[in-house]
Design a protein around this motif. Structure first.
Motif, short mmCIF file in Angstrom:
data_model
loop_
_atom_site.label_atom_id
_atom_site.label_comp_id
_atom_site.label_asym_id
_atom_site.label_seq_id
_atom_site.Cartn_x
_atom_site.Cartn_y
_atom_site.Cartn_z
N ALA A 108 0.83 -1.20 0.00
CA ALA A 108 0.00 0.00 0.00
C ALA A 108 0.87 1.26 0.00
O ALA A 108 0.55 2.24 -0.67
N ARG A 109 1.97 1.23 0.76
CA ARG A 109 2.88 2.38 0.76
C ARG A 109 3.52 2.60 -0.60
O ARG A 109 3.84 3.72 -0.96
N ARG A 110 3.72 1.54 -1.36
CA ARG A 110 4.33 1.65 -2.69
C ARG A 110 3.30 2.00 -3.77
O ARG A 110 3.64 2.06 -4.94
N GLY A 111 2.04 2.18 -3.35
CA GLY A 111 1.01 2.56 -4.31
C GLY A 111 0.38 1.39 -5.04
O GLY A 111 -0.31 1.58 -6.04
N ARG A 112 0.59 0.21 -4.58
CA ARG A 112 0.02 -1.00 -5.20
C ARG A 112 -1.24 -1.40 -4.43
O ARG A 112 -1.26 -2.38 -3.69
N THR A 113 -2.31 -0.64 -4.64
CA THR A 113 -3.54 -0.83 -3.88
C THR A 113 -4.16 -2.19 -4.14
O THR A 113 -4.61 -2.87 -3.22
N GLN A 114 -4.18 -2.61 -5.40
CA GLN A 114 -4.82 -3.89 -5.74
C GLN A 114 -4.08 -5.06 -5.09
O GLN A 114 -4.70 -5.95 -4.52
N ILE A 115 -2.76 -5.05 -5.16
CA ILE A 115 -1.98 -6.11 -4.55
C ILE A 115 -2.18 -6.11 -3.03
O ILE A 115 -2.31 -7.16 -2.40
N SER A 116 -2.23 -4.91 -2.45
CA SER A 116 -2.44 -4.79 -1.02
C SER A 116 -3.78 -5.38 -0.60
O SER A 116 -3.87 -6.15 0.37
N LEU A 117 -4.85 -5.04 -1.32
CA LEU A 117 -6.16 -5.60 -0.99
C LEU A 117 -6.22 -7.10 -1.24
O LEU A 117 -6.84 -7.83 -0.47
N ASN A 118 -5.56 -7.58 -2.30
CA ASN A 118 -5.53 -9.02 -2.56
C ASN A 118 -4.87 -9.77 -1.41
O ASN A 118 -5.35 -10.82 -0.98
N VAL A 131 -19.29 -4.62 1.14
CA VAL A 131 -18.25 -3.72 0.62
C VAL A 131 -17.15 -4.53 -0.06
O VAL A 131 -16.63 -4.14 -1.10
N GLY A 132 -16.81 -5.68 0.51
CA GLY A 132 -15.81 -6.54 -0.11
C GLY A 132 -16.23 -7.03 -1.48
O GLY A 132 -15.42 -7.05 -2.42
N ILE A 133 -17.48 -7.40 -1.62
CA ILE A 133 -17.99 -7.84 -2.93
C ILE A 133 -17.93 -6.69 -3.93
O ILE A 133 -17.50 -6.86 -5.08
N LEU A 134 -18.35 -5.50 -3.51
CA LEU A 134 -18.31 -4.34 -4.40
C LEU A 134 -16.89 -3.94 -4.76
O LEU A 134 -16.65 -3.37 -5.83
N THR A 135 -15.93 -4.23 -3.90
CA THR A 135 -14.53 -3.91 -4.18
C THR A 135 -13.92 -4.92 -5.14
O THR A 135 -13.18 -4.54 -6.05
N VAL A 136 -14.21 -6.19 -4.95
CA VAL A 136 -13.56 -7.25 -5.72
C VAL A 136 -14.19 -7.42 -7.11
O VAL A 136 -13.48 -7.72 -8.08
N MET A 137 -15.48 -7.22 -7.24
CA MET A 137 -16.17 -7.50 -8.50
C MET A 137 -15.64 -6.71 -9.71
O MET A 137 -15.47 -7.30 -10.76
N PRO A 138 -15.37 -5.41 -9.61
CA PRO A 138 -14.87 -4.69 -10.79
C PRO A 138 -13.48 -5.13 -11.23
O PRO A 138 -13.10 -4.89 -12.37
#
Length: 110
Positions: free
Chosen positions: A22-32, A78-85
């Motif tokens: 997340a600090r490196r700006g990799r939001t998707q990897i962080s959430l995964n 919220v998790g479903i709405l985050t992961v689906m797109p």
């Protein structure tokens, strides 16, 4: 509160990796990382408790009050709405952090 501390210890390595990404700006990897480790922990714990309750013969109690059940349902939605797109944004990450903060606050001071 003891359950929260145990969960934090179990999820600590993945949490550190998610925070680093997340600090490196990799939001998707962080959430995964964060969601994957949480789902793995939940996915292993609840079935184990269900099987143990069958062997013991007692009822299956998750120990959640009404407030925690609402937060669990809200987090799942919220998790479903985050992961689906397929892509996560910083706003979605902030919503997840707010839900986590609300849960920790209510766990510490019900």
């Amino acid at each position: 509160m003891v359950g929260v501390v145990i969960a934090l210890l179990v999820l600590l390595p993945e949490t550190l990796a998610a925070a680093r990404n997340a600090r490196r700006g990799r939001t998707q990897i962080s959430l995964n990382l964060a969601l994957g480790s949480a789902m793995a922990s939940i996915g292993l714990t609840i079935p184990a408790i269900a099987v143990a309750s069958i062997w013991v013969g007692g009822p299956l109690l998750l120990g959640l009050g009404a407030t925690q059940i609402v937060l669990l349902a809200l987090t799942a939605g919220v998790g479903i709405l985050t992961v689906m797109p397929g892509r996560a944004t910083l706003l979605q990450a902030a919503v997840h952090l707010c839900l986590c903060a609300a849960y920790l606050l209510l766990a510490a001071n019900p």
